[in-house]
Write a protein that holds these residues in place. Structure first.
Motif, PDB file in Angstrom:
ATOM      1  N   UNK A 178       0.833  -1.202   0.000  1.00 25.17           N
ATOM      2  CA  UNK A 178       0.000   0.000   0.000  1.00 25.17           C
ATOM      3  C   UNK A 178       0.867   1.251   0.000  1.00 25.17           C
ATOM      4  N   UNK A 179       1.903   1.263   0.846  1.00 23.75           N
ATOM      5  CA  UNK A 179       2.824   2.399   0.880  1.00 23.75           C
ATOM      6  C   UNK A 179       3.475   2.603  -0.480  1.00 23.75           C
ATOM      7  N   UNK A 180       3.801   1.478  -1.155  1.00 26.12           N
ATOM      8  CA  UNK A 180       4.401   1.575  -2.470  1.00 26.12           C
ATOM      9  C   UNK A 180       3.459   2.202  -3.488  1.00 26.12           C
ATOM     10  N   UNK A 181       2.195   1.793  -3.488  1.00 33.29           N
ATOM     11  CA  UNK A 181       1.221   2.368  -4.418  1.00 33.29           C
ATOM     12  C   UNK A 181       0.930   3.827  -4.086  1.00 33.29           C
ATOM     13  N   UNK A 182       0.901   4.144  -2.792  1.00 32.02           N
ATOM     14  CA  UNK A 182       0.749   5.553  -2.404  1.00 32.02           C
ATOM     15  C   UNK A 182       1.902   6.378  -2.973  1.00 32.02           C
ATOM     16  N   UNK A 183       3.109   5.826  -2.889  1.00 36.34           N
ATOM     17  CA  UNK A 183       4.270   6.519  -3.444  1.00 36.34           C
ATOM     18  C   UNK A 183       4.168   6.705  -4.943  1.00 36.34           C
ATOM     19  N   UNK A 184       3.617   5.702  -5.642  1.00 33.88           N
ATOM     20  CA  UNK A 184       3.434   5.825  -7.095  1.00 33.88           C
ATOM     21  C   UNK A 184       2.483   6.979  -7.411  1.00 33.88           C
ATOM     22  N   UNK A 185       1.368   7.049  -6.666  1.00 30.36           N
ATOM     23  CA  UNK A 185       0.432   8.150  -6.868  1.00 30.36           C
ATOM     24  C   UNK A 185       1.056   9.499  -6.568  1.00 30.36           C
ATOM     25  N   UNK A 186       1.899   9.541  -5.526  1.00 29.70           N
ATOM     26  CA  UNK A 186       2.554  10.789  -5.145  1.00 29.70           C
ATOM     27  C   UNK A 186       3.572  11.238  -6.186  1.00 29.70           C
ATOM     28  N   UNK A 187       4.077  10.316  -6.972  1.00 28.20           N
ATOM     29  CA  UNK A 187       4.998  10.660  -8.062  1.00 28.20           C
ATOM     30  C   UNK A 187       4.220  11.097  -9.300  1.00 28.20           C
ATOM     31  N   UNK A 188       3.185  10.333  -9.653  1.00 30.25           N
ATOM     32  CA  UNK A 188       2.422  10.601 -10.870  1.00 30.25           C
ATOM     33  C   UNK A 188       1.681  11.932 -10.777  1.00 30.25           C
ATOM     34  N   UNK A 189       1.031  12.202  -9.621  1.00 29.14           N
ATOM     35  CA  UNK A 189       0.215  13.405  -9.481  1.00 29.14           C
ATOM     36  C   UNK A 189       0.970  14.696  -9.752  1.00 29.14           C
ATOM     37  N   UNK A 190       2.041  15.003  -9.001  1.00 32.10           N
ATOM     38  CA  UNK A 190       2.780  16.245  -9.253  1.00 32.10           C
ATOM     39  C   UNK A 190       3.378  16.320 -10.657  1.00 32.10           C
ATOM     40  N   UNK A 191       3.861  15.184 -11.179  1.00 24.65           N
ATOM     41  CA  UNK A 191       4.420  15.191 -12.534  1.00 24.65           C
ATOM     42  C   UNK A 191       3.339  15.499 -13.570  1.00 24.65           C
ATOM     43  N   UNK A 192       2.159  14.940 -13.366  1.00 23.00           N
ATOM     44  CA  UNK A 192       1.056  15.187 -14.294  1.00 23.00           C
ATOM     45  C   UNK A 192       0.607  16.643 -14.236  1.00 23.00           C
ATOM     46  N   UNK A 193       0.506  17.210 -13.037  1.00 19.48           N
ATOM     47  CA  UNK A 193       0.124  18.618 -12.907  1.00 19.48           C
ATOM     48  C   UNK A 193       1.157  19.513 -13.574  1.00 19.48           C
ATOM     49  N   UNK A 194       2.437  19.229 -13.351  1.00 16.86           N
ATOM     50  CA  UNK A 194       3.494  20.019 -13.986  1.00 16.86           C
ATOM     51  C   UNK A 194       3.384  19.951 -15.507  1.00 16.86           C
ATOM     52  N   UNK A 195       3.100  18.769 -16.046  1.00 17.99           N
ATOM     53  CA  UNK A 195       2.941  18.613 -17.497  1.00 17.99           C
ATOM     54  C   UNK A 195       1.716  19.384 -17.991  1.00 17.99           C
ATOM     55  N   UNK A 196       0.612  19.314 -17.251  1.00 19.68           N
ATOM     56  CA  UNK A 196      -0.599  20.045 -17.639  1.00 19.68           C
ATOM     57  C   UNK A 196      -0.328  21.543 -17.706  1.00 19.68           C
ATOM     58  N   UNK A 197       0.329  22.061 -16.690  1.00 20.71           N
ATOM     59  CA  UNK A 197       0.598  23.498 -16.642  1.00 20.71           C
ATOM     60  C   UNK A 197       1.542  23.928 -17.756  1.00 20.71           C
ATOM     61  N   UNK A 198       2.557  23.126 -18.030  1.00 21.71           N
ATOM     62  CA  UNK A 198       3.508  23.477 -19.084  1.00 21.71           C
ATOM     63  C   UNK A 198       2.874  23.408 -20.467  1.00 21.71           C
ATOM     64  N   UNK A 199       1.853  22.564 -20.621  1.00 20.63           N
ATOM     65  CA  UNK A 199       1.181  22.444 -21.923  1.00 20.63           C
ATOM     66  C   UNK A 199       0.014  23.412 -22.065  1.00 20.63           C
ATOM     67  N   UNK A 200      -0.221  24.227 -21.036  1.00 21.85           N
ATOM     68  CA  UNK A 200      -1.280  25.224 -21.106  1.00 21.85           C
ATOM     69  C   UNK A 200      -2.643  24.727 -20.656  1.00 21.85           C
TER      70      UNK A 200
END
Length: 413
Positions: free
Chosen positions: A145-167
Motif C-alpha cells: 500500500x505504501x508503495x502504491x501511495x508513493x506511485x500516486x505521489x509521483x504521478x500526481x505532481x508530474x502530471x500537474x506540472x505537465x498540464x501546466x507546461x502544456x497550457x
C-alpha cells in the motif's frame, strides 16, 4: 469488541486488495500535488501565500477530522458501506472542480474530499486487517500500500506540472481522480467483502486517548512527528512556490521538484531498509535527520541554484523517519492501547500538516519573501535532528521498550 468473520474467497480477497491499492494511489495523486498547484492558484486568484496554502489546510483538516470523528464508521455500518461512502464523497468533490471557478468553492470541495479520504482510508486499513491471514501477510500488504501511495505521489505532481507546461488547467488532476473513483466504486459494488458479525458494541475510548496526551512518551513521539511533518511540508507544499521564477542552471527541474522528491523518497525506502538491517534504529534516525537538516541548510545558505537539488534530495532520508518514529512510539505502549496511541500520533501529524504550512505561508507573506518557507523548514529539520541526537545519546526509550517487550513475552508465554 469480539467478532466472527466470514472470509471472502481467494479471488475476492485479491480484488479487494487491488481496489485498496488503487484507492491509495488515487488520493495520493491529488493530496501530494497541492504544492505544484499552489503557485498557479496564487497567480490565478491574486492571493498571498497564507491564503494559497489553504489548498493544503483544507484537505488535511478534512482527513484529520474524518480520522478522529468518523474513524469508527466502518465498525457501525461495515467496511463496504464506509468505503463506498468515502469514495463517493471524494468522487463528487473532485468531479465538481471542473465546474468551479471560485476559490472558496475549491476550498470547500477540498475539505469534503478530505473527509471522504479519511472515511475510506480508515475502512480500507481495517479491511486489510480482516482479510490478512497472518501478521506477515498483513505487513507485506501494508508495505505494498505504501508503495502504491508513493506511485500516486509521483504521478500526481508530474502530471500537474505537465498540464501546466502544456497550457491545460490544473483542475484536470481532480477530474482524472473522479473518473478513477467511479471505477473504484463500481469495483467495490461487485466485490465480495468479508462479513463480520459483531458480538459486542464498539465504542471509541476517547478518554483513554485524552489520557495518553499527557504521557511524556506520547508527547515526545508526537512532537517528533510534528517536526518531521513540518519539514516535509516545506518541500511538497512550498518548494514549487519558492522555486517559481527561477531561470538559472537546471531551471526545467523546478516544475518537477515535488515529483523528483517523491521518486527519491521511494528509493529512500530501500536505503532505509538497508540502514535498519545494519544499524540501531536510534543511529538510523540521527543519521537521516542530520542529512535532512544539512540539505535544508544548503538550500538556505546557497540559494535557489542549490535548493533545486538539495531540497528534493531530502526525500532519500525522509522515507525511513516517519514509519520508524510512529511504530516505535506505538511499541512503547500496551497492545490494548495501540489503537488509542495510533490515534493520538495521527492527531499530532494532522495538526502539523495544517499548522506548519500555514505558519510558513504567513511568515513569508509578512516578510515578503517565499525563502522563509525554507528557513522555517530548516528550523523544523534542525530541531528534529537535535531531538534524534538526544535520543541517540541518552536512549531514554530503551527502558520503556524493554518493559513492554518483557510484558508481551510474558503474556505470550
Amino acid at each position: 469488541m469480539t467478532a466472527r468473520m466470514k472470509e471472502p474467497p481467494a479471488g475476492g480477497a485479491r480484488l479487494i486488495k487491488v481496489l485498496i491499492l488503487l484507492m491509495f494511489a488515487t488520493f495520493a495523486m491529488t493530496t501530494d500535488s497541492v504544492g505544484t498547484i499552489i503557485p498557479r492558484v496564487i497567480e490565478e486568484f491574486h492571493l498571498g501565500m497564507t491564503a494559497g496554502g489553504a489548498f493544503q489546510y483544507a484537505s488535511m483538516s478534512g482527513i484529520g477530522l474524518a480520522a478522529i470523528a468518523l474513524g469508527s464508521l466502518a465498525d457501525r455500518i461495515g467496511h463496504k458501506g464506509s468505503i463506498i461512502i468515502g469514495l463517493a464523497l471524494f468522487c463528487v468533490a473532485s468531479g465538481l472542480f471542473a465546474l468551479g471557478h471560485d476559490f472558496l468553492v475549491f476550498i470547500i470541495l477540498l475539505f469534503v474530499a478530505g473527509l471522504g479520504i479519511g472515511i475510506f482510508k480508515a475502512g480500507a486499513l481495517a479491511l486489510i486487517g480482516d482479510i490478512s491471514r497472518s501478521t506477515r501477510e498483513h505487513a507485506a500488504t501494508m508495505n505494498l500500500i505504501e508503495g502504491f501511495f508513493g506511485v500516486g505521489a509521483i504521478i500526481g505532481p508530474a502530471l500537474v506540472a505537465h498540464l501546466l507546461q502544456s497550457g491545460a488547467s490544473w483542475k484536470w488532476i481532480y477530474t482524472i481522480a473522479a473518473m478513477l473513483c467511479l471505477v473504484l466504486i463500481a469495483g467495490c459494488l461487485v466485490a465480495r467483502f468479508p462479513v463480520t458479525h459483531h458480538q459486542a458494541p464498539v465504542a471509541a475510548d476517547r478518554k483513554g486517548a485524552l489520557r495518553l496526551l499527557g504521557d511524556p512518551y506520547a508527547l515526545a513521539f508526537g512532537i517528533a512527528l510534528m517536526l518531521y511533518v513540518g519539514a516535509e511540508a516545506a518541500v511538497y507544499v512550498w518548494a514549487p512556490t519558492y522555486l517559481s521564477g527561477y531561470d538559472g542552471p537546471g531551471a526545467w527541474l523546478a516544475a518537477y521538484v515535488v515529483a523528483v522528491f517523491f521518486v527519491l523518497r521511494a528509493f529512500g525506502r530501500f536505503l532505509g531498509a538497508w540502514l535498519l538491517a545494519r544499524l540501531r534504529w536510534q543511529t538510523v534516525l540521527i543519521v537521516c535527520s542530520a542529512a535532512i537538516a544539512l540539505c535544508f541548510w544548503a538550500a538556505v545558505v546557497f540559494g535557489r541554484s542549490v535548493a533545486l537539488f538539495s531540497i528534493p534530495a531530502t526525500g532519500l532520508f525522509m522515507s525511513v523517519l516517519y514509519p520508524t518514529i510512529n511504530s516505535t512510539g506505538i511499541s512503547c505502549f500496551d497492545k490494548a492501547q495501540h489503537g488509542a496511541i495510533a490515534g493520538v500520533l495521527l492527531f499530532f501529524t494532522c495538526v502539523s500538516a495544517v499548522l506548519a504550512p500555514l505558519a510558513m505561508g504567513a511568515l513569508s507573506d509578512h516578510l515578503g519573501d517565499p525563502v522563509y518557507t525554507m528557513i522555517l523548514g530548516t528550523v523544523f529539520a534542525t530541531l528534529l535532528a537535535a531531538l534524534c541526537g538526544y535520543n541517540w545519546l541518552a536512549d531514554p526509550i530503551a527502558a520503556r521498550l524493554r518493559k513492554r517487550n518483557a510484558a508481551d513475552y510474558a503474556a505470550a508465554g
